[in-house]
Design an enzyme around this catalytic site. Structure first.
Site, PDB file in Angstrom:
ATOM      1  N   GLY A   4       0.905  -1.135  -0.075  1.00  0.00           N
ATOM      2  CA  GLY A   4       0.034  -0.013   0.036  1.00  0.00           C
ATOM      3  C   GLY A   4       0.677   1.368  -0.116  1.00  0.00           C
ATOM      4  O   GLY A   4       0.454   2.211   0.620  1.00  0.00           O
ATOM      5  N   ALA A   5       1.628   1.387  -0.700  1.00  0.00           N
ATOM      6  CA  ALA A   5       2.747   2.119  -0.643  1.00  0.00           C
ATOM      7  C   ALA A   5       2.662   3.352  -1.779  1.00  0.00           C
ATOM      8  O   ALA A   5       3.491   4.088  -1.908  1.00  0.00           O
ATOM      9  CB  ALA A   5       4.480   1.885  -1.003  1.00  0.00           C
ATOM     10  N   ARG A   7       0.270   5.517  -1.835  1.00  0.00           N
ATOM     11  CA  ARG A   7      -0.365   6.838  -1.589  1.00  0.00           C
ATOM     12  C   ARG A   7      -0.415   6.941   0.099  1.00  0.00           C
ATOM     13  O   ARG A   7      -0.234   5.810   0.672  1.00  0.00           O
ATOM     14  CB  ARG A   7      -1.501   7.248  -2.147  1.00  0.00           C
ATOM     15  CG  ARG A   7      -2.744   6.112  -1.920  1.00  0.00           C
ATOM     16  CD  ARG A   7      -4.068   6.760  -2.383  1.00  0.00           C
ATOM     17  NE  ARG A   7      -4.936   5.958  -1.993  1.00  0.00           N
ATOM     18  CZ  ARG A   7      -5.254   4.860  -2.745  1.00  0.00           C
ATOM     19  NH1 ARG A   7      -4.939   4.637  -3.816  1.00  0.00           N
ATOM     20  NH2 ARG A   7      -6.375   3.891  -2.526  1.00  0.00           N
ATOM     21  N   ASN A  81       0.383  -2.819   5.199  1.00  0.00           N
ATOM     22  CA  ASN A  81      -0.212  -1.465   5.248  1.00  0.00           C
ATOM     23  C   ASN A  81      -1.374  -1.341   4.482  1.00  0.00           C
ATOM     24  O   ASN A  81      -2.346  -0.648   4.661  1.00  0.00           O
ATOM     25  CB  ASN A  81       0.820  -0.341   4.984  1.00  0.00           C
ATOM     26  CG  ASN A  81       0.013   1.156   4.590  1.00  0.00           C
ATOM     27  OD1 ASN A  81      -0.388   1.619   5.639  1.00  0.00           O
ATOM     28  ND2 ASN A  81      -0.067   1.516   3.634  1.00  0.00           N
ATOM     29  N   SER A 134      -6.471  -1.111  12.950  1.00  0.00           N
ATOM     30  CA  SER A 134      -7.463   0.199  12.831  1.00  0.00           C
ATOM     31  C   SER A 134      -8.127  -0.044  14.331  1.00  0.00           C
ATOM     32  O   SER A 134      -8.442  -1.005  14.743  1.00  0.00           O
ATOM     33  CB  SER A 134      -8.382   0.077  11.683  1.00  0.00           C
ATOM     34  OG  SER A 134      -9.538   0.871  12.167  1.00  0.00           O
ATOM     35  N   TYR A 147     -14.519  -4.636   7.122  1.00  0.00           N
ATOM     36  CA  TYR A 147     -13.543  -4.062   7.638  1.00  0.00           C
ATOM     37  C   TYR A 147     -13.123  -4.255   9.378  1.00  0.00           C
ATOM     38  O   TYR A 147     -11.875  -4.918   9.514  1.00  0.00           O
ATOM     39  CB  TYR A 147     -13.513  -2.546   7.429  1.00  0.00           C
ATOM     40  CG  TYR A 147     -12.368  -1.860   7.923  1.00  0.00           C
ATOM     41  CD1 TYR A 147     -11.465  -1.524   6.922  1.00  0.00           C
ATOM     42  CD2 TYR A 147     -12.126  -1.096   8.699  1.00  0.00           C
ATOM     43  CE1 TYR A 147      -9.976  -0.871   7.169  1.00  0.00           C
ATOM     44  CE2 TYR A 147     -11.046  -0.212   9.189  1.00  0.00           C
ATOM     45  CZ  TYR A 147      -9.752  -0.027   8.119  1.00  0.00           C
ATOM     46  OH  TYR A 147      -8.813   0.764   8.360  1.00  0.00           O
ATOM     47  N   ALA A 149     -14.031  -6.864  11.003  1.00  0.00           N
ATOM     48  CA  ALA A 149     -13.805  -8.149  11.294  1.00  0.00           C
ATOM     49  C   ALA A 149     -12.363  -8.648  10.636  1.00  0.00           C
ATOM     50  O   ALA A 149     -11.682  -9.286  11.398  1.00  0.00           O
ATOM     51  CB  ALA A 149     -14.979  -8.943  10.409  1.00  0.00           C
TER      52      ALA A 149
HETATM   53  P1  NAP Z   1      -5.528   4.820   1.415  1.00  0.00           P
HETATM   54  O1  NAP Z   1      -4.768   6.142   1.195  1.00  0.00           O
HETATM   55  O2  NAP Z   1      -6.515   4.556   0.875  1.00  0.00           O
HETATM   56  O3  NAP Z   1      -4.109   3.869   1.067  1.00  0.00           O
HETATM   57  C1  NAP Z   1      -4.243   2.512   0.820  1.00  0.00           C
HETATM   58  C2  NAP Z   1      -3.169   1.822   0.249  1.00  0.00           C
HETATM   59  O4  NAP Z   1      -3.449   0.433   0.032  1.00  0.00           O
HETATM   60  C3  NAP Z   1      -2.941   2.623  -1.325  1.00  0.00           C
HETATM   61  O5  NAP Z   1      -1.531   2.677  -1.538  1.00  0.00           O
HETATM   62  C4  NAP Z   1      -3.659   1.471  -2.024  1.00  0.00           C
HETATM   63  O6  NAP Z   1      -2.880   1.430  -3.370  1.00  0.00           O
HETATM   64  C5  NAP Z   1      -3.295   0.220  -1.401  1.00  0.00           C
HETATM   65  N1  NAP Z   1      -4.056  -0.969  -1.638  1.00  0.00           N
HETATM   66  C6  NAP Z   1      -5.520  -0.775  -1.557  1.00  0.00           C
HETATM   67  N2  NAP Z   1      -6.082  -2.109  -1.865  1.00  0.00           N
HETATM   68  C7  NAP Z   1      -4.707  -2.949  -2.391  1.00  0.00           C
HETATM   69  C8  NAP Z   1      -4.469  -4.090  -2.990  1.00  0.00           C
HETATM   70  N3  NAP Z   1      -5.646  -4.964  -3.118  1.00  0.00           N
HETATM   71  N4  NAP Z   1      -3.426  -4.635  -3.217  1.00  0.00           N
HETATM   72  C9  NAP Z   1      -2.399  -3.842  -2.964  1.00  0.00           C
HETATM   73  N5  NAP Z   1      -2.524  -2.417  -2.535  1.00  0.00           N
HETATM   74  C10 NAP Z   1      -3.697  -2.038  -2.119  1.00  0.00           C
HETATM   75  O7  NAP Z   1      -5.522   4.519   2.953  1.00  0.00           O
HETATM   76  P2  NAP Z   1      -4.611   4.896   4.229  1.00  0.00           P
HETATM   77  O8  NAP Z   1      -5.402   5.704   5.039  1.00  0.00           O
HETATM   78  O9  NAP Z   1      -3.177   5.158   3.914  1.00  0.00           O
HETATM   79  O10 NAP Z   1      -4.554   3.270   4.797  1.00  0.00           O
HETATM   80  C11 NAP Z   1      -3.196   2.591   5.067  1.00  0.00           C
HETATM   81  C12 NAP Z   1      -3.391   1.757   6.096  1.00  0.00           C
HETATM   82  O11 NAP Z   1      -4.054   2.446   7.408  1.00  0.00           O
HETATM   83  C13 NAP Z   1      -4.843   0.667   5.896  1.00  0.00           C
HETATM   84  O12 NAP Z   1      -4.467  -0.736   6.349  1.00  0.00           O
HETATM   85  C14 NAP Z   1      -5.734   1.254   6.418  1.00  0.00           C
HETATM   86  O13 NAP Z   1      -6.924   0.386   6.815  1.00  0.00           O
HETATM   87  C15 NAP Z   1      -5.246   2.018   7.715  1.00  0.00           C
HETATM   88  N6  NAP Z   1      -5.905   3.071   8.623  1.00  0.00           N
HETATM   89  C16 NAP Z   1      -6.216   4.122   8.029  1.00  0.00           C
HETATM   90  C17 NAP Z   1      -6.884   5.020   8.813  1.00  0.00           C
HETATM   91  C18 NAP Z   1      -7.210   6.399   8.273  1.00  0.00           C
HETATM   92  O14 NAP Z   1      -7.819   7.080   8.962  1.00  0.00           O
HETATM   93  N7  NAP Z   1      -6.622   6.872   7.350  1.00  0.00           N
HETATM   94  C19 NAP Z   1      -7.309   4.560   9.934  1.00  0.00           C
HETATM   95  C20 NAP Z   1      -7.113   3.532  10.678  1.00  0.00           C
HETATM   96  C21 NAP Z   1      -6.262   2.486   9.745  1.00  0.00           C
HETATM   97  P3  NAP Z   1      -3.473   0.934  -4.766  1.00  0.00           P
HETATM   98  O15 NAP Z   1      -5.101   1.660  -4.777  1.00  0.00           O
HETATM   99  O16 NAP Z   1      -2.597   1.489  -5.694  1.00  0.00           O
HETATM  100  O17 NAP Z   1      -3.718  -0.579  -4.749  1.00  0.00           O
END
Ligand code: NAP
Length: 255
Positions: A4-5, A7, A81, A134, A147, A149
């Site tokens: 998930g690198a 963005r 991530n 999370s 999510y 679960a």
């Molecule tokens: P984000 O901006 O939506 O980034 C998600 C990343 O995961 C993107 O790089 C996306 O890239 C990648 N991704 C999604 N599905 C994928 C797949 N099937 N295979 C490979 N890569 C995949 O979200 P974020 O907030 O940075 O989230 C990062 C982590 O933090 C997640 O695990 C999320 O659950 C957790 N989190 C975030 C928050 C928050 O408030 N933002 C809160 C709690 C937990 P592509 O679309 O290019 O694949």
């Protein structure tokens, strides 16, 4: 290795760890976005490799492992991530395929990568694994069944593997990053809940009140956990909302 690198938290973490001297292997589905992140890292003097993959599909992850070992010879740190939030529907309305995809991205993919890197880490008797979980793992949120679960499963997997690894210099932990200003938060705000019983005003309010953390702030927490400061921790769930720990991170590492 950071999933998930492309963005958000993942790209901020890649830049942070590369600046600290790590060679970073980056994956996500969006190859162009990954290349942009890698270019920025190289421009700043760091080392980065990109392999586009879907973490729900082990076949696409195999080249990531192979190319990383070919280029960097070892895998010291794995950061699971990548994450997806959808489907955001009450359980009675949830789509089966979307639900299963969520669990494959948030739980089965991390399991696959942990299982793959563990023998390498055991052979070198060193490793750091961090699963980005999370607060939703510990808090039932109507409409977020898949999510919540999957992340709860990820927490328990973290704790089980930590028990299995007692005595080795391999640590596995999880992090609740708090509310972070990324596309995932924008996704939540984009849902029209007017025709349903769901209520996402908590996230809208947090955004309007400027309460979201920056991805760089979370990247610093991640650096703390996988860096030398976190070496005594394994099987722990770190929380951005833990103010004492957050202050410790800010004291140990400048933004
Ligand atoms: P984000 O901006 O939506 O980034 C998600 C990343 O995961 C993107 O790089 C996306 O890239 C990648 N991704 C999604 N599905 C994928 C797949 N099937 N295979 C490979 N890569 C995949 O979200 P974020 O907030 O940075 O989230 C990062 C982590 O933090 C997640 O695990 C999320 O659950 C957790 N989190 C975030 C928050 C928050 O408030 N933002 C809160 C709690 C937990 P592509 O679309 O290019 O694949």
């Amino acid at each position: 290795m950071i999933t998930g690198a492309s963005r958000g938290i993942g790209s901020a973490t890649a830049r942070r760890l590369a600046a600290a001297g790590a060679s970073v292997a980056l994956t996500a589905r969006d190859e162009d976005a990954l290349l942009d992140v890698a270019d920025a890292i190289r421009h700043a003097g760091g080392r980065a490799l990109t392999v586009a993959a879907d973490v729900s599909d082990p076949e696409t992850l195999e080249p990531l492992i192979e190319e990383t070992l070919e280029r960097f010879q070892r895998i010291d740190i794995l950061i699971n991530n990548a994450g997806v939030l959808w489907p955001l529907d009450e359980t009675a309305d949830a789509d089966l395929d979307e639900w299963a995809y969520n669990v494959h991205v948030n739980l089965v993919g991390p399991f696959y990568l942990i299982r793959t890197v563990l023998p390498l880490m055991q052979a070198q008797n060193y490793g750091r694994i961090l699963n980005i979980s999370s607060g939703a793992a510990a808090r039932p949120i109507p409409g977020w069944g898949a999510y919540c679960a999957a992340k709860a499963g990820l927490d328990m997997l973290t704790r089980v593997v930590a028990e299995e690894l007692r005595g080795a210099d391999i640590c596995i932990n999880a992090l609740y990053p708090g509310l972070v200003n990324t596309e995932m938060q924008a996704d939540i705000r984009s849902v029209d809940t007017s025709e349903s019983s769901l209520d996402f005003s908590y996230w809208q309010d947090a955004f309007e009140q400027n309460k979201l953390l920056a991805p760089d702030d979370v990247a610093r927490m991640i650096y703390w956990i996988v860096g030398p400061w976190g070496r005594a921790a394994s099987g722990q769930i770190f929380k951005a909302g833990d103010e004492t720990w957050h202050a410790q991170v800010a004291q140990d590492i400048a933004l």
